[in-house]
Scaffold this active site. Sequence first.
Site, mmCIF file in Angstrom:
data_model
loop_
_atom_site.group_PDB
_atom_site.id
_atom_site.type_symbol
_atom_site.label_atom_id
_atom_site.label_comp_id
_atom_site.label_asym_id
_atom_site.label_seq_id
_atom_site.Cartn_x
_atom_site.Cartn_y
_atom_site.Cartn_z
ATOM 1 C CB VAL A 23 -0.940 0.015 1.223
ATOM 2 C CG1 VAL A 23 -1.690 1.339 1.311
ATOM 3 C CG2 VAL A 23 -1.916 -1.148 1.155
ATOM 4 C CG ASP A 41 9.267 -0.376 5.844
ATOM 5 O OD1 ASP A 41 8.189 -0.513 5.246
ATOM 6 O OD2 ASP A 41 9.742 -1.276 6.578
ATOM 7 N NE ARG A 46 9.414 -2.464 0.754
ATOM 8 C CZ ARG A 46 9.018 -2.756 -0.476
ATOM 9 N NH1 ARG A 46 9.753 -3.527 -1.257
ATOM 10 N NH2 ARG A 46 7.872 -2.298 -0.933
ATOM 11 C CB THR A 91 -5.020 -3.638 10.109
ATOM 12 O OG1 THR A 91 -5.532 -3.496 8.771
ATOM 13 C CG2 THR A 91 -4.624 -2.275 10.617
ATOM 14 C CB THR A 126 -8.300 -2.262 6.541
ATOM 15 O OG1 THR A 126 -8.042 -2.017 5.163
ATOM 16 C CG2 THR A 126 -9.743 -2.717 6.721
ATOM 17 C CB CYS A 266 -8.247 -6.976 1.364
ATOM 18 S SG CYS A 266 -7.136 -5.562 1.283
ATOM 19 N NE ARG A 337 0.317 -8.942 2.394
ATOM 20 C CZ ARG A 337 -0.053 -7.681 2.159
ATOM 21 N NH1 ARG A 337 -0.162 -6.834 3.165
ATOM 22 N NH2 ARG A 337 -0.332 -7.292 0.925
#
Length: 437
Positions: A23, A41, A46, A91, A126, A266, A337
């Site tokens: 995201v 981050d 990364r 989240t 979220t 999601c 994920r």
Amino acid sequence: MFPAYDDFNNREEKIAVVGLGYVGLPLAVCFAEAFDVIGFDINASRVKELSQNFDRTREVEKEQLTSVKIDYTANPEALSTARIIIVTVPTPINNHKMPDLTPVIAASEMVGTYMAEGTVVVYESTVYPGVTEEICIPILENKSGLKAGTGFKVGYSPERVNPGDKQHTVPRITKVVSGQDAQSTELLAKIYGKVIKAGIHIAPNIKTAEAAKVIENIQRDLNIALINELAIIFNKLGIDTRDVVDAAASKWNFIKYEPGMVGGHCIGVDPYYLTYKAEEIGYHPDVILAGRRINDGMGKYIAEQTVKKLIEACKPVKNSRVLILGITFKENIPDIRNTRVVDVFHELKEYGVIPFIYDPLADPPEVEEEYGLNLINEIESSAPYDAIIAAVRHQEFTNYSIDYLTGIMKNDPVIIDVKAMYDRNEAKEAGIVYWRL
């Protein structure tokens, strides 16, 4: 005291994006086309990779990274130089399928510690309605010593990233925004509106924006659950589900969904955020949880059908070698994920089957760390398999011919074509015991 839009437009003030995953990175790149951007981050590796214009998630191409200037950092002190800080941390849910707000809480503590007075903090993660104002604001106040509304302001703008989708990218998706007051809402609408070509939808308040995000994915989850339940019914009736869907889709108002396993960050997660909040206020959300139960059970169902087809092909189930094609939660991305392919793997093991997983896109060390599973480096043609489960529609897998598939299997081969990647008539003509969801 609070910055104006022109301060950012003239590059006198900076925007920071906290969390550079699926995201945050595309958002940071999008903003960097018009504003000065800090990309933060906590993962120093990364940050180093991104500084070298490499994105391991494959969401942003090297050409895009090199075309913009982003100050990548793992030093939280850099946040003090930004006047808009956007939090895009994950989240997830815990093992009890309850919201895990640990990343959001940790990010809020860090932001509160380092943000300057007059900062606007925006959450894109979220959450269930109320998290931004009831959980995040008190943390920001406690860590900063400032008061919300006077010392800093907050806003919410739900992310709508679809990993692997090169059509519906950040600038091409309508952005929902809401601030804690008219001034912050107007600022965010202008900031996002500068880079979002699809337009801005202003929600009347933060809780409405939070709720809009979770129901987007709940609606999809329930539609997929419906088609999954229908697939189970039609399988018992001896009817091909996809033939039924194709026929029904000839009507103008039929919404065409396909059956499958529901994973990812999601659809398989967000419903639990709203059901948690619903039960907290004394309401049991029967329909939402029923959809979750159906979708969470599809891995087990696919494994059971595999065992039945092994028996139909007169193969001993115990010690059968079964190749699973794909472990990512969707096609053509490396994202593992919440993948439900692991459910297929573990259920097969319960039956005494020996499963192997091959996925050219997934990162083997990440899979081992997350799920304790070892991917095979290549498909073994010298040690043929009893069955193949085509679990993920990667482009590489769709290019496999039926001749190739039969060539890596023993006599009386079995194909469980979860995503309907192969021609069923061609498969049956080749003597394959073929089944699709």
